[in-house]
Design a protein around this motif. Structure first.
Motif, PDB file in Angstrom:
ATOM      1  N   THR A   1       0.831  -1.211   0.000  1.00  0.00           N
ATOM      2  CA  THR A   1       0.000   0.000   0.000  1.00  0.00           C
ATOM      3  C   THR A   1       0.859   1.251   0.000  1.00  0.00           C
ATOM      4  O   THR A   1       0.623   2.183  -0.782  1.00  0.00           O
ATOM      5  N   ILE A   2       1.871   1.284   0.863  1.00  0.00           N
ATOM      6  CA  ILE A   2       2.733   2.467   0.961  1.00  0.00           C
ATOM      7  C   ILE A   2       3.544   2.660  -0.309  1.00  0.00           C
ATOM      8  O   ILE A   2       3.659   3.789  -0.819  1.00  0.00           O
ATOM      9  N   ILE A   3       4.083   1.577  -0.857  1.00  0.00           N
ATOM     10  CA  ILE A   3       4.905   1.687  -2.076  1.00  0.00           C
ATOM     11  C   ILE A   3       4.074   2.203  -3.244  1.00  0.00           C
ATOM     12  O   ILE A   3       4.471   3.130  -3.955  1.00  0.00           O
ATOM     13  N   ILE A   4       2.901   1.609  -3.461  1.00  0.00           N
ATOM     14  CA  ILE A   4       2.044   2.029  -4.583  1.00  0.00           C
ATOM     15  C   ILE A   4       1.584   3.471  -4.394  1.00  0.00           C
ATOM     16  O   ILE A   4       1.579   4.276  -5.338  1.00  0.00           O
ATOM     17  N   SER A   5       1.207   3.841  -3.175  1.00  0.00           N
ATOM     18  CA  SER A   5       0.753   5.212  -2.901  1.00  0.00           C
ATOM     19  C   SER A   5       1.875   6.216  -3.130  1.00  0.00           C
ATOM     20  O   SER A   5       1.651   7.284  -3.706  1.00  0.00           O
ATOM     21  N   LEU A   6       3.078   5.871  -2.690  1.00  0.00           N
ATOM     22  CA  LEU A   6       4.218   6.776  -2.888  1.00  0.00           C
ATOM     23  C   LEU A   6       4.569   6.907  -4.365  1.00  0.00           C
ATOM     24  O   LEU A   6       4.896   7.998  -4.836  1.00  0.00           O
ATOM     25  N   TYR A   7       4.507   5.805  -5.097  1.00  0.00           N
ATOM     26  CA  TYR A   7       4.747   5.862  -6.541  1.00  0.00           C
ATOM     27  C   TYR A   7       3.754   6.810  -7.213  1.00  0.00           C
ATOM     28  O   TYR A   7       4.128   7.647  -8.035  1.00  0.00           O
ATOM     29  N   LYS A   8       2.484   6.651  -6.853  1.00  0.00           N
ATOM     30  CA  LYS A   8       1.449   7.505  -7.454  1.00  0.00           C
ATOM     31  C   LYS A   8       1.630   8.966  -7.044  1.00  0.00           C
ATOM     32  O   LYS A   8       1.370   9.873  -7.843  1.00  0.00           O
ATOM     33  N   LEU A   9       2.074   9.182  -5.801  1.00  0.00           N
ATOM     34  CA  LEU A   9       2.273  10.552  -5.335  1.00  0.00           C
ATOM     35  C   LEU A   9       3.478  11.191  -6.020  1.00  0.00           C
ATOM     36  O   LEU A   9       3.389  12.321  -6.514  1.00  0.00           O
ATOM     37  N   VAL A  10       4.595  10.492  -6.050  1.00  0.00           N
ATOM     38  CA  VAL A  10       5.831  11.045  -6.619  1.00  0.00           C
ATOM     39  C   VAL A  10       5.700  11.294  -8.115  1.00  0.00           C
ATOM     40  O   VAL A  10       6.097  12.349  -8.622  1.00  0.00           O
ATOM     41  N   PHE A  11       5.133  10.313  -8.835  1.00  0.00           N
ATOM     42  CA  PHE A  11       5.052  10.438 -10.291  1.00  0.00           C
ATOM     43  C   PHE A  11       3.740  11.065 -10.760  1.00  0.00           C
ATOM     44  O   PHE A  11       3.700  11.662 -11.840  1.00  0.00           O
ATOM     45  N   GLY A  12       2.691  10.919  -9.982  1.00  0.00           N
ATOM     46  CA  GLY A  12       1.391  11.416 -10.410  1.00  0.00           C
ATOM     47  C   GLY A  12       1.045  12.809  -9.938  1.00  0.00           C
ATOM     48  O   GLY A  12       0.319  13.537 -10.621  1.00  0.00           O
ATOM     49  N   PHE A  13       1.575  13.219  -8.783  1.00  0.00           N
ATOM     50  CA  PHE A  13       1.223  14.538  -8.238  1.00  0.00           C
ATOM     51  C   PHE A  13       1.696  15.693  -9.116  1.00  0.00           C
ATOM     52  O   PHE A  13       0.953  16.657  -9.324  1.00  0.00           O
ATOM     53  N   PRO A  14       2.925  15.663  -9.659  1.00  0.00           N
ATOM     54  CA  PRO A  14       3.385  16.814 -10.463  1.00  0.00           C
ATOM     55  C   PRO A  14       2.738  16.915 -11.845  1.00  0.00           C
ATOM     56  O   PRO A  14       2.718  18.001 -12.428  1.00  0.00           O
ATOM     57  N   ILE A  15       2.222  15.804 -12.379  1.00  0.00           N
ATOM     58  CA  ILE A  15       1.725  15.795 -13.759  1.00  0.00           C
ATOM     59  C   ILE A  15       0.585  16.794 -13.976  1.00  0.00           C
ATOM     60  O   ILE A  15       0.618  17.578 -14.937  1.00  0.00           O
ATOM     61  N   PRO A  16      -0.455  16.833 -13.137  1.00  0.00           N
ATOM     62  CA  PRO A  16      -1.519  17.845 -13.345  1.00  0.00           C
ATOM     63  C   PRO A  16      -0.996  19.274 -13.282  1.00  0.00           C
ATOM     64  O   PRO A  16      -1.489  20.155 -14.004  1.00  0.00           O
ATOM     65  N   ILE A  17       0.002  19.523 -12.418  1.00  0.00           N
ATOM     66  CA  ILE A  17       0.572  20.868 -12.309  1.00  0.00           C
ATOM     67  C   ILE A  17       1.285  21.240 -13.598  1.00  0.00           C
ATOM     68  O   ILE A  17       1.070  22.326 -14.156  1.00  0.00           O
TER      69      ILE A  17
END
Length: 316
Positions: free
Chosen positions: A91-107
């Motif tokens: 859970t933590i690994i997948i969430s961190l992956y999505k946060l690190v790679f997915g959070f900046p994309i919309p910005i």
């Protein structure tokens, strides 16, 4: 009656009168607010009583009230189960992956698209980027199964370059990568809406002054747009960190299989099996309560960090 009592009485009457006038002035707004408050009361606050299941040995025939109290027994069993730590790690690994790679994309998407002068093209791109958000993961899961299947277009490209076909969604080596990429595809357009709104509220005179000083597009982006977006980015980061244990149940449930359990089984899917399949309601509730406590801790910690960096950008 003393003079002090008279003053207190007048003050109390004045406050009451002001309250009545304020309610009378905004009574339509209060009426509009009532359905939302009623919704959260019925579906969010009243069900909190069910949290007591985490401290009871729930028996269906006895109900919540009649079930015996066992204290922290379910938490002790949970933390002594080695498989729970595998689920927590996933859970933590997948969430961190999505946060690190997915959070900046919309910005980045909002920043780059805001620089396009052609309004018709911009609107078309925005509309197309929003569409995946409105497609359920049941449908998207089927689409991605076809795309990443042995006869799908991705493996066709692999074969074209002389490689061997790979069943990506059944291979633990590739599953998390596919999971993150497909999650970004589904959500980056919708996630960019709030950044588009924030960019549109930036004072145009700042850009005009920068242009007069000779600043190009990228300099205006780095020295005006991004600093002005920081409060919004900070708030979105705080909210994202609060969901660090939400790795995406809908997506994973529709895309994973037994062969990738070792890297894809998360807390939500584990709760689903414990609660609905094995009917171990008390343990499932204990896991859910643990997840909620961690979310609360994360949002408080991240908010504190943001408050140290920029007091005005924190939630409270």
């Amino acid at each position: 009656m003393s003079e002090t009592d008279v003053k207190r009485s007048k003050l109390k009457y004045s406050v009451t009168l002001k309250g009545k006038r304020k309610y009378s002035k905004y009574k339509i707004l209060y009426l509009m607010l009532f359905p939302g408050m009623l919704y959260y009361l019925i579906f969010s606050y009243l069900p909190m009583y069910g949290v007591t299941l985490a401290f009871k040995d729930f028996l269906i025939l006895e109900g919540i009230m009649g079930s015996p109290w066992v204290g922290f027994q379910h938490f002790q069993d949970l933390f002594s189960d080695p498989y729970f730590y595998t689920v927590l790690k996933n859970t933590i690994i997948i969430s961190l992956y999505k946060l690190v790679f997915g959070f900046p994309i919309p910005i980045l998407f909002a920043l780059l698209l805001s620089e396009i002068a052609n309004m018709k093209f911009k609107k078309v791109v925005q509309t197309v980027s929003y569409l995946p958000h409105f497609i359920s993961w049941v449908i998207l899961g089927g689409i991605f199964f076809t795309i990443f299947s042995l006869d799908g277009p991705v493996n066709a490209i692999v074969k074209l370059f002389g490689g061997d076909p790979v069943l990506f969604l059944a291979d633990p080596t590739y599953f998390r990568t596919v999971l993150v990429l497909t999650s970004i595809f589904q959500g980056f357009g919708w996630g960019s809406i709030i950044y588009f709104a924030a960019i549109s509220n930036i004072d145009p005179q700042l850009y005009e002054a920068a242009i007069m000083d000779g600043a190009g597009r990228f300099k205006r982006m780095f020295y005006i747009s991004i600093p002005m977006l920081f409060p919004v980015i900070a708030i979105m980061l705080i909210l994202s960190m609060s969901g660090i244990l939400d790795a995406g149940f809908d997506q994973i449930f529709n895309m994973y299989n037994v062969q990738v359990y070792s890297v894809a089984d998360i807390i939500d899917t584990y709760v689903y099996r414990q609660g609905l399949i094995e009917m171990n309601y008390s343990r499932a509730t204990a896991i859910g309560l643990f997840k909620s406590v961690i979310a609360l801790i994360m949002i408080v910690v991240v908010n504190k960090i943001v408050k140290i960096m920029d007091r005005e950008s924190s939630l409270w």
